[in-house]
Scaffold this motif. Structure first.
Motif, PDB file in Angstrom:
ATOM      1  N   THR A  58     -20.787  35.291   3.897  1.00  0.00           N
ATOM      2  CA  THR A  58     -21.787  34.249   3.641  1.00  0.00           C
ATOM      3  C   THR A  58     -22.472  34.486   2.295  1.00  0.00           C
ATOM      4  OG1 THR A  58     -22.185  34.243   6.016  1.00  0.00           O
ATOM      5  CG2 THR A  58     -23.802  33.096   4.641  1.00  0.00           C
ATOM      6  N   PRO A  59     -22.413  33.502   1.390  1.00  0.00           N
ATOM      7  CA  PRO A  59     -23.122  33.684   0.118  1.00  0.00           C
ATOM      8  C   PRO A  59     -24.628  33.575   0.332  1.00  0.00           C
ATOM      9  CG  PRO A  59     -22.208  31.472   0.233  1.00  0.00           C
ATOM     10  CD  PRO A  59     -21.778  32.179   1.491  1.00  0.00           C
ATOM     11  N   TRP A  60     -25.398  34.199  -0.550  1.00  0.00           N
ATOM     12  CA  TRP A  60     -26.864  34.119  -0.441  1.00  0.00           C
ATOM     13  C   TRP A  60     -27.351  32.755  -0.911  1.00  0.00           C
ATOM     14  CZ3 TRP A  60     -27.527  39.384  -3.389  1.00  0.00           C
ATOM     15  CH2 TRP A  60     -27.067  40.419  -2.560  1.00  0.00           C
ATOM     16  N   ARG A  61     -26.672  32.258  -1.951  1.00  0.00           N
ATOM     17  CA  ARG A  61     -26.999  30.922  -2.445  1.00  0.00           C
ATOM     18  C   ARG A  61     -25.724  30.232  -2.893  1.00  0.00           C
ATOM     19  NH1 ARG A  61     -31.104  33.417  -5.245  1.00  0.00           N
ATOM     20  NH2 ARG A  61     -30.258  32.965  -7.302  1.00  0.00           N
ATOM     21  N   GLY A  62     -25.820  28.922  -3.077  1.00  0.00           N
ATOM     22  CA  GLY A  62     -24.660  28.158  -3.501  1.00  0.00           C
ATOM     23  C   GLY A  62     -23.875  27.656  -2.301  1.00  0.00           C
ATOM     24  N   SER A  63     -22.783  26.968  -2.592  1.00  0.00           N
ATOM     25  CA  SER A  63     -22.037  26.359  -1.491  1.00  0.00           C
ATOM     26  C   SER A  63     -20.534  26.470  -1.720  1.00  0.00           C
ATOM     27  CB  SER A  63     -22.413  24.885  -1.367  1.00  0.00           C
ATOM     28  OG  SER A  63     -21.987  24.212  -2.536  1.00  0.00           O
ATOM     29  N   VAL A  64     -19.823  26.404  -0.595  1.00  0.00           N
ATOM     30  CA  VAL A  64     -18.358  26.316  -0.639  1.00  0.00           C
ATOM     31  C   VAL A  64     -17.997  25.007   0.045  1.00  0.00           C
ATOM     32  CG1 VAL A  64     -16.177  27.334   0.135  1.00  0.00           C
ATOM     33  CG2 VAL A  64     -18.084  28.831  -0.524  1.00  0.00           C
ATOM     34  N   SER A  65     -17.125  24.241  -0.605  1.00  0.00           N
ATOM     35  CA  SER A  65     -16.659  23.029   0.077  1.00  0.00           C
ATOM     36  C   SER A  65     -15.142  22.956   0.027  1.00  0.00           C
ATOM     37  CB  SER A  65     -17.292  21.776  -0.527  1.00  0.00           C
ATOM     38  OG  SER A  65     -16.909  21.647  -1.857  1.00  0.00           O
ATOM     39  N   VAL A  66     -14.588  22.404   1.106  1.00  0.00           N
ATOM     40  CA  VAL A  66     -13.141  22.241   1.223  1.00  0.00           C
ATOM     41  C   VAL A  66     -12.859  20.744   1.207  1.00  0.00           C
ATOM     42  CG1 VAL A  66     -11.089  22.761   2.593  1.00  0.00           C
ATOM     43  CG2 VAL A  66     -13.042  24.324   2.676  1.00  0.00           C
ATOM     44  N   ASP A  67     -12.223  20.296   0.133  1.00  0.00           N
ATOM     45  CA  ASP A  67     -11.918  18.865  -0.035  1.00  0.00           C
ATOM     46  C   ASP A  67     -13.144  17.998   0.241  1.00  0.00           C
ATOM     47  OD1 ASP A  67      -9.360  19.622  -0.656  1.00  0.00           O
ATOM     48  OD2 ASP A  67      -8.597  19.310   1.365  1.00  0.00           O
ATOM     49  N   GLY A  68     -14.264  18.417  -0.320  1.00  0.00           N
ATOM     50  CA  GLY A  68     -15.475  17.611  -0.235  1.00  0.00           C
ATOM     51  C   GLY A  68     -16.347  17.883   0.972  1.00  0.00           C
ATOM     52  N   THR A  69     -15.840  18.667   1.945  1.00  0.00           N
ATOM     53  CA  THR A  69     -16.665  18.987   3.110  1.00  0.00           C
ATOM     54  C   THR A  69     -17.343  20.338   2.898  1.00  0.00           C
ATOM     55  OG1 THR A  69     -15.138  17.836   4.562  1.00  0.00           O
ATOM     56  CG2 THR A  69     -16.674  19.363   5.619  1.00  0.00           C
ATOM     57  N   GLU A  70     -18.663  20.323   2.812  1.00  0.00           N
ATOM     58  CA  GLU A  70     -19.375  21.582   2.592  1.00  0.00           C
ATOM     59  C   GLU A  70     -19.332  22.429   3.859  1.00  0.00           C
ATOM     60  OE1 GLU A  70     -23.230  21.224   0.762  1.00  0.00           O
ATOM     61  OE2 GLU A  70     -23.795  23.227   1.470  1.00  0.00           O
ATOM     62  N   VAL A  71     -19.038  23.710   3.678  1.00  0.00           N
ATOM     63  CA  VAL A  71     -18.977  24.623   4.824  1.00  0.00           C
ATOM     64  C   VAL A  71     -20.364  25.238   4.989  1.00  0.00           C
ATOM     65  CG1 VAL A  71     -17.759  26.563   5.866  1.00  0.00           C
ATOM     66  CG2 VAL A  71     -16.597  25.138   4.165  1.00  0.00           C
ATOM     67  N   ARG A  72     -21.040  24.861   6.040  1.00  0.00           N
ATOM     68  CA  ARG A  72     -22.433  25.280   6.187  1.00  0.00           C
ATOM     69  C   ARG A  72     -22.570  26.616   6.894  1.00  0.00           C
ATOM     70  NH1 ARG A  72     -25.687  21.546   4.323  1.00  0.00           N
ATOM     71  NH2 ARG A  72     -24.801  19.493   3.993  1.00  0.00           N
ATOM     72  N   GLN A  73     -21.573  26.966   7.716  1.00  0.00           N
ATOM     73  CA  GLN A  73     -21.637  28.260   8.396  1.00  0.00           C
ATOM     74  C   GLN A  73     -20.345  29.014   8.156  1.00  0.00           C
ATOM     75  OE1 GLN A  73     -22.871  26.895  12.405  1.00  0.00           O
ATOM     76  NE2 GLN A  73     -24.600  28.252  11.991  1.00  0.00           N
ATOM     77  N   MET A  74     -20.469  30.297   7.888  1.00  0.00           N
ATOM     78  CA  MET A  74     -19.312  31.082   7.501  1.00  0.00           C
ATOM     79  C   MET A  74     -18.830  31.950   8.661  1.00  0.00           C
ATOM     80  SD  MET A  74     -18.473  30.763   4.252  1.00  0.00           S
ATOM     81  CE  MET A  74     -19.101  29.855   2.879  1.00  0.00           C
ATOM     82  N   ARG A  75     -17.782  32.719   8.369  1.00  0.00           N
ATOM     83  CA  ARG A  75     -17.162  33.667   9.293  1.00  0.00           C
ATOM     84  C   ARG A  75     -16.744  32.956  10.577  1.00  0.00           C
ATOM     85  NH1 ARG A  75     -21.051  37.903  10.289  1.00  0.00           N
ATOM     86  NH2 ARG A  75     -19.337  39.280  10.778  1.00  0.00           N
ATOM     87  N   TYR A  76     -16.980  33.574  11.727  1.00  0.00           N
ATOM     88  CA  TYR A  76     -16.471  32.976  12.960  1.00  0.00           C
ATOM     89  C   TYR A  76     -17.164  31.658  13.302  1.00  0.00           C
ATOM     90  CZ  TYR A  76     -20.595  35.428  14.604  1.00  0.00           C
ATOM     91  OH  TYR A  76     -21.870  35.878  14.735  1.00  0.00           O
ATOM     92  N   ARG A  77     -18.268  31.389  12.603  1.00  0.00           N
ATOM     93  CA  ARG A  77     -18.951  30.111  12.856  1.00  0.00           C
ATOM     94  C   ARG A  77     -18.383  28.971  12.012  1.00  0.00           C
ATOM     95  NH1 ARG A  77     -24.171  32.934  13.134  1.00  0.00           N
ATOM     96  NH2 ARG A  77     -24.673  33.155  15.344  1.00  0.00           N
ATOM     97  N   ALA A  78     -17.587  29.317  10.995  1.00  0.00           N
ATOM     98  CA  ALA A  78     -16.998  28.255  10.171  1.00  0.00           C
ATOM     99  C   ALA A  78     -16.040  27.443  11.040  1.00  0.00           C
ATOM    100  CB  ALA A  78     -16.254  28.867   8.984  1.00  0.00           C
ATOM    101  N   PRO A  79     -16.021  26.136  10.879  1.00  0.00           N
ATOM    102  CA  PRO A  79     -15.138  25.315  11.717  1.00  0.00           C
ATOM    103  C   PRO A  79     -13.677  25.758  11.561  1.00  0.00           C
ATOM    104  CG  PRO A  79     -16.649  23.941  10.453  1.00  0.00           C
ATOM    105  CD  PRO A  79     -16.828  25.341   9.948  1.00  0.00           C
ATOM    106  N   ALA A  80     -12.990  25.947  12.705  1.00  0.00           N
ATOM    107  CA  ALA A  80     -11.610  26.449  12.676  1.00  0.00           C
ATOM    108  C   ALA A  80     -10.718  25.547  11.830  1.00  0.00           C
ATOM    109  CB  ALA A  80     -11.079  26.561  14.103  1.00  0.00           C
ATOM    110  N   ALA A  81     -10.967  24.241  11.879  1.00  0.00           N
ATOM    111  CA  ALA A  81     -10.112  23.315  11.129  1.00  0.00           C
ATOM    112  C   ALA A  81     -10.225  23.572   9.625  1.00  0.00           C
ATOM    113  CB  ALA A  81     -10.500  21.877  11.455  1.00  0.00           C
ATOM    114  N   LEU A  82     -11.398  23.988   9.168  1.00  0.00           N
ATOM    115  CA  LEU A  82     -11.563  24.290   7.738  1.00  0.00           C
ATOM    116  C   LEU A  82     -10.984  25.670   7.417  1.00  0.00           C
ATOM    117  CD1 LEU A  82     -15.144  22.919   6.929  1.00  0.00           C
ATOM    118  CD2 LEU A  82     -12.929  21.875   6.469  1.00  0.00           C
ATOM    119  N   ARG A  83     -11.198  26.624   8.342  1.00  0.00           N
ATOM    120  CA  ARG A  83     -10.677  27.977   8.108  1.00  0.00           C
ATOM    121  C   ARG A  83      -9.161  27.953   7.962  1.00  0.00           C
ATOM    122  NH1 ARG A  83     -11.918  31.430  12.700  1.00  0.00           N
ATOM    123  NH2 ARG A  83     -13.311  29.868  13.576  1.00  0.00           N
ATOM    124  N   ARG A  84      -8.511  27.125   8.779  1.00  0.00           N
ATOM    125  CA  ARG A  84      -7.047  27.057   8.744  1.00  0.00           C
ATOM    126  C   ARG A  84      -6.524  26.535   7.410  1.00  0.00           C
ATOM    127  NH1 ARG A  84      -7.145  26.094  14.222  1.00  0.00           N
ATOM    128  NH2 ARG A  84      -7.372  23.840  14.091  1.00  0.00           N
TER     129      ARG A  84
END
Ligand SMILES: Nc1ncnc2c1ncn2[C@@H]1O[C@H](COP(=O)(O)OP(=O)(O)OP(=O)(O)O)[C@@H](O)[C@H]1O
Length: 218
Positions: A54-80
């Protein structure tokens, strides 16, 4: 369409950011090289983009969808959609699994239970990365580092990700295995895979990457 990190700040110890205000975009069908001195934070950047840290600041997005929770909380569909290959295959492979089970791990994690489907997929993935059939039933300690790294690449490709992050993937491999893995990945890039590769190997980056960034210099 891209895997984007914007204004990323992060690290491991409070107040000691190793990723400091970085912007990076991994685009379909392109290879982005990331270079930097040892210990600067390249692996940390990979882990953030892989949704594993999890970054302290900033964002990661996958094809325009921002990933709001990281690690096991990140949506499986995005992790894949984001595959990763690490530097040390032995540290990232469960020693109890056969190579066949190792490289179908993502499919089993996604709920696939049909043995015939898994075996067929393992065979197809092994062919893709150049692993012969007799290696499929071996465990990590029964194969070479290069063969195990091929299996780890197959595992990263198993869920047909849109993006692949390679963290010093070839650092411990000989020139011919490096060339073989790069060739496997290049074929995927031609089909639209977006790649970020971290490497100390400047000639490799120069030959392989469409663009090389050095976020930690200056
Ligand atoms: N799991 C961790 N826990 C605590 N500190 C860590 C962890 N992983 C990395 N670090 C620290 O974060 C800093 C950046 O490490 P990182 O592995 O991201 O660098 P790197 O550029 O990939 O290094 P190298 O090129 O040597 O692989 C280092 O000071 C390292 O000690």
């Amino acid at each position: 369409m891209s895997l984007v990190g914007s204004g990323l700040v992060g690290g491991w110890r409070r107040g000691q950011a190793v990723v400091d205000q970085l912007d990076v975009a991994v685009e379909p069908g392109r290879v982005l090289g990331v270079a930097g001195p040892s210990g600067c934070g390249k692996s940390t950047l990979v882990r953030v983009l892989a949704l594993l840290h999890t970054p302290w600041r900033g964002s990661v997005s996958v094809d325009g969808t921002e990933v709001r929770q990281m690690r096991y909380r990140a949506p499986a569909a995005l992790r894949r959609r984001v595959g990763v290959v690490f530097q040390q295959p032995r540290a990232s492979a469960d020693p109890r699994l056969t190579l066949s089970d190792l490289l179908t791990e993502p499919l089993r994690a996604a709920g696939e239970r049909d043995r015939a489907v898994l075996d067929a997929r393992a065979a197809e993935l092994c062919d893709r990365v150049g692993l012969t059939a007799e290696l499929r039933t071996r465990r990590p300690h029964e194969v070479s580092d290069g063969q195990l790294q091929r299996a780890c690449l197959a595992r990263a490709l198993a869920a047909e990700p849109d993006y692949l992050l390679c963290d010093e993937m070839t650092a411990m491999l000989d020139a011919s295995t490096t060339a073989a893995l790069v060739s496997v990945i290049s074929a995927e890039v031609d089909r639209g895979l977006g790649v970020l590769t971290v490497s100390h190997d400047e000639p490799l980056l120069a030959a392989w990457a469409d663009e090389v960034v050095r976020p930690w210099s200056g």
